[in-house]
Design an enzyme around this catalytic site. Structure first.
Site, PDB file in Angstrom:
ATOM      1  N   ARG A 114       0.803  -1.223   0.000  1.00 30.96           N
ATOM      2  CA  ARG A 114       0.000   0.000   0.000  1.00 30.96           C
ATOM      3  C   ARG A 114       0.844   1.286   0.000  1.00 30.96           C
ATOM      4  NH1 ARG A 114      -3.625  -2.224   4.919  1.00 30.96           N
ATOM      5  NH2 ARG A 114      -1.802  -3.566   5.101  1.00 30.96           N
ATOM      6  N   GLU A 162      -9.617 -10.674  11.420  1.00 25.49           N
ATOM      7  CA  GLU A 162      -9.117  -9.648  10.520  1.00 25.49           C
ATOM      8  C   GLU A 162     -10.283  -8.921   9.848  1.00 25.49           C
ATOM      9  OE1 GLU A 162      -5.752  -8.589  10.039  1.00 25.49           O
ATOM     10  OE2 GLU A 162      -5.993  -9.611  11.947  1.00 25.49           O
ATOM     11  N   ASN A 165      -6.776  -4.904  17.504  1.00 23.97           N
ATOM     12  CA  ASN A 165      -5.466  -5.507  17.768  1.00 23.97           C
ATOM     13  C   ASN A 165      -4.342  -4.554  17.364  1.00 23.97           C
ATOM     14  OD1 ASN A 165      -3.231  -7.218  17.883  1.00 23.97           O
ATOM     15  ND2 ASN A 165      -3.695  -8.190  15.901  1.00 23.97           N
ATOM     16  N   ASN A 182       0.526   1.988   6.954  1.00 27.78           N
ATOM     17  CA  ASN A 182       0.376   1.113   5.790  1.00 27.78           C
ATOM     18  C   ASN A 182       0.464   1.852   4.462  1.00 27.78           C
ATOM     19  OD1 ASN A 182      -0.101  -1.255   7.381  1.00 27.78           O
ATOM     20  ND2 ASN A 182      -2.122  -0.427   7.820  1.00 27.78           N
TER      21      ASN A 182
HETATM   22  C1  UD1 Z   1      -1.743  -6.698  11.307  1.00 28.50           C
HETATM   23  C2  UD1 Z   1      -2.651  -7.648  12.077  1.00 28.50           C
HETATM   24  C3  UD1 Z   1      -3.916  -6.878  12.531  1.00 28.50           C
HETATM   25  C4  UD1 Z   1      -3.494  -5.692  13.374  1.00 28.50           C
HETATM   26  C5  UD1 Z   1      -2.485  -4.811  12.637  1.00 28.50           C
HETATM   27  C6  UD1 Z   1      -1.912  -3.783  13.593  1.00 28.50           C
HETATM   28  C7  UD1 Z   1      -2.330  -9.907  11.146  1.00 28.50           C
HETATM   29  C8  UD1 Z   1      -2.863 -10.950  10.253  1.00 28.50           C
HETATM   30  N1  UD1 Z   1      -3.018  -8.759  11.220  1.00 28.50           N
HETATM   31  O1  UD1 Z   1      -2.451  -6.296  10.142  1.00 28.50           O
HETATM   32  O2  UD1 Z   1      -4.749  -7.736  13.280  1.00 28.50           O
HETATM   33  O3  UD1 Z   1      -4.651  -4.939  13.717  1.00 28.50           O
HETATM   34  O4  UD1 Z   1      -1.381  -5.597  12.133  1.00 28.50           O
HETATM   35  O5  UD1 Z   1      -1.106  -2.851  12.936  1.00 28.50           O
HETATM   36  O6  UD1 Z   1      -1.334 -10.129  11.790  1.00 28.50           O
HETATM   37  N2  UD1 Z   1       5.002  -8.950   7.861  1.00 28.50           N
HETATM   38  C9  UD1 Z   1       5.998  -9.896   7.702  1.00 28.50           C
HETATM   39  N3  UD1 Z   1       5.783 -10.958   6.889  1.00 28.50           N
HETATM   40  C10 UD1 Z   1       4.611 -11.142   6.231  1.00 28.50           C
HETATM   41  C11 UD1 Z   1       3.591 -10.186   6.399  1.00 28.50           C
HETATM   42  C12 UD1 Z   1       3.810  -9.110   7.219  1.00 28.50           C
HETATM   43  O7  UD1 Z   1       7.085  -9.758   8.285  1.00 28.50           O
HETATM   44  O8  UD1 Z   1       4.501 -12.159   5.523  1.00 28.50           O
HETATM   45  C13 UD1 Z   1       5.261  -7.788   8.725  1.00 28.50           C
HETATM   46  C14 UD1 Z   1       5.173  -6.468   7.986  1.00 28.50           C
HETATM   47  O9  UD1 Z   1       6.449  -6.070   7.520  1.00 28.50           O
HETATM   48  C15 UD1 Z   1       4.633  -5.513   9.043  1.00 28.50           C
HETATM   49  C16 UD1 Z   1       3.887  -6.409  10.011  1.00 28.50           C
HETATM   50  O10 UD1 Z   1       4.269  -7.741   9.725  1.00 28.50           O
HETATM   51  O11 UD1 Z   1       5.681  -4.852   9.741  1.00 28.50           O
HETATM   52  C17 UD1 Z   1       2.372  -6.277   9.875  1.00 28.50           C
HETATM   53  O12 UD1 Z   1       1.990  -6.593   8.547  1.00 28.50           O
HETATM   54  P1  UD1 Z   1       0.835  -5.789   7.817  1.00 28.50           P
HETATM   55  O13 UD1 Z   1       0.668  -6.362   6.463  1.00 28.50           O
HETATM   56  O14 UD1 Z   1       1.040  -4.353   7.943  1.00 28.50           O
HETATM   57  O15 UD1 Z   1      -0.421  -6.252   8.714  1.00 28.50           O
HETATM   58  P2  UD1 Z   1      -1.797  -5.494   8.895  1.00 28.50           P
HETATM   59  O16 UD1 Z   1      -2.646  -5.724   7.715  1.00 28.50           O
HETATM   60  O17 UD1 Z   1      -1.554  -4.091   9.276  1.00 28.50           O
HETATM   61 CA    CA Z   2       0.238  -2.770   9.430  1.00 24.16          CA
END
Ligand code: UD1
Ligand code: CA
Length: 446
Positions: free
Chosen positions: A16, A155, A170, A228
């Site tokens: 995003r 989610e 969360n 994001n």
């Molecule tokens: C996530 C949470 C959501 C929470 C939110 C808070 C999950 C499924 N959802 O959503 O419940 O409200 O954060 O900000 O956990 N990342 C990895 N590997 C991956 C995917 C993501 O390391 O395969 C890392 C990203 O770099 C990031 C973090 O995890 O720093 C969160 O990922 P993001 O895609 O931003 O999750 P949200 O959709 O925001």
């Molecule tokens: Ca996030």
């Protein structure tokens, strides 16, 4: 307190953001997002930090440095649960784990401490940090059971209308008992709208084997904000900026209009300074007391003593040191130079690679010619020298103690002390020149 290791998830691409740069390296107030999370974790007295990298792994590692962290590689970004799975085998021994996201720069160490204390005191298998929002947006919703216990995180993309109406969300920060986490982490499946291993599914898995899960509700909803997209990056930067300005004002710095003042977290300003509108102070700077700065000034990686006057419209570039009571006035640029106490550069000057003594006056329009297109050279101006207006100082050159440079000079050779240097064409007046050029101006007196 239970022994704890932190895992920071930073492998995601950040689709995003619409960027080639990994999301966690995007900067708010000149610092990468993930660096804020690391700092908060360190200040919360958690020593061991594992960072999960994947998208742009080398870039992230290079930005943060190889030293001081354990890195885990998530080659394919299959979700937050999958990211934590990659970390588990490389974690040092500790009986509990704090998981954080690399995109939440507003978390404070105080809040992380409180979360940790709550987790320890309540002996939970998992404590989730949550907060309550008027509109939960894209955050995961906290679903509680009939006894008000946390039952699951859903989610937003997978939530029903009823679940979407839940205000408690969360934060993406959790404390886990390591043993309990190990028992359930391999049970995650990618059976959801995104086809990802959601870390959030851990909650219902823990409940299914009878483990205690609870929530620590953070009162300040700003703190949990995840970045994001670029609009959220701006929003987070704004909050960081306001926090810094407020802390400075409460410590005794006057800001005429803090809405237009941008000061990095790495800047120290002593009490009784006045900051006018449109001031930018970046990098590592230290500013003494009683300074008057602005309006419209940029200062980067510089040190100012007490009672300096800077601006309006002044640019102090890296490596500038102003001693006490120095004036750097309008349309003045100073780079990598030391200006001694009480010296003045009041208007329209460029000073680069210079060593200026005490009590020196630099006339309007003085330029240090420090660059020949290949190399940089330095200029030395000793104590109490007087540099006339519109002087060029062609470096390397030294102006001696108490010497004067006549206005309009181009100085290419050293000037000894107590001397006058004049280096410009001598003036010649040609009488009657105007009349000779145009007879209309003939002088009738003759
Ligand atoms: C996530 C949470 C959501 C929470 C939110 C808070 C999950 C499924 N959802 O959503 O419940 O409200 O954060 O900000 O956990 N990342 C990895 N590997 C991956 C995917 C993501 O390391 O395969 C890392 C990203 O770099 C990031 C973090 O995890 O720093 C969160 O990922 P993001 O895609 O931003 O999750 P949200 O959709 O925001
Ligand atoms: Ca996030």
């Amino acid at each position: 307190m239970r022994q704890m290791t932190a895992v920071i998830l930073a492998a995601g691409q950040g689709t995003r953001m619409k960027s080639n740069k990994p999301k966690v390296l995007h900067e708010a107030m000149h610092k990468p997002l993930v660096q804020y999370v690391i700092t908060a974790v360190h200040h919360a007295d958690i020593e061991d930090i594992c960072i999960v990298v994947g998208h742009g792994a080398d870039e992230v590692k290079k930005a943060l440095g190889e030293e001081g962290y354990i890195y885990a590689l998530q080659e394919q970004q299959l979700g937050t649960g999958h990211a934590l799975m990659q970390a588990m085998p490389v974690l040092p021994p500790s009986d509990s784990i704090m998981v954080l996201c690399g995109d939440t720069p507003l978390l404070t160490d105080t809040t992380l401490q409180q979360l940790r204390e709550y987790f320890t005191a309540t002996e939970a298998a998992c404590t989730i940090m949550t907060t309550v929002l008027p509109d939960g947006g894209n955050y995961g919703r906290i679903v509680r059971d009939a006894n008000d216990e946390v039952a699951a995180i859903v989610e937003a993309r997978d939530a029903s209308a009823e679940e979407l109406a839940i205000g408690e969300i969360n934060s993406g920060v959790y404390c886990f008992d390591r043993e309990a986490l190990t028992m359930v982490i391999d049970k995650l499946t990618p059976n959801n709208s995104q086809g990802e291993y959601y870390l959030t599914d851990i909650i219902s898995e823990l409940r299914a084997i009878g483990k205690k899960v609870n929530a620590y509700v953070c009162q300040d909803a700003d703190e949990i904000m995840g970045v994001n997209d670029r609009y959220q990056l701006f929003q987070a930067s704004e909050i960081l900026r306001k926090r810094k300005n407020m802390a400075l004002m409460l410590s005794g710095v006057t800001m005429v209009d803090p809405n237009t003042v941008y000061i990095d977290d790495t800047v120290e300003i002593s009490p009784d300074c006045i900051i006018e509108p449109q001031v930018y102070i970046e990098g590592v700077c230290r500013i003494g007391s009683g300074c008057h700065i602005g309006p419209s000034v940029k200062i980067s990686n510089s040190v100012l003593g007490d009672n300096c006057e800077v601006g309006p419209f002044c640019y102090l570039r890296p490596g500038t040191v102003l001693a006490n009571g120095v004036k750097a006035g309008h349309f003045v640029e100073i780079k990598k130079s030391h200006v001694g106490s009480g010296s003045k550069v009041p208007h329209l000057s460029y000073i680069g690679d210079a060593e200026i003594g005490e009590g020196v006056n630099i006339g309007c329009g003085t330029i240090t010619c420090n660059y020949d297109g290949k190399n940089k050279y330095s200029t030395t101006i000793e104590d109490e020298a007087f540099i006339g207006c519109n002087t060029n100082l062609v470096a390397p050159v030294t102006v001696g103690h108490r010497s004067t440079i006549a206005a309009g000079s181009t100085i290419t050779e050293d000037v000894p002390e107590d001397s006058l240097a004049i280096a410009r064409g001598r003036q010649r007046n040609i009488k009657g020149w105007t009349e000779a050029k145009d007879p209309r101006y003939k002088n009738n007196d003759e």
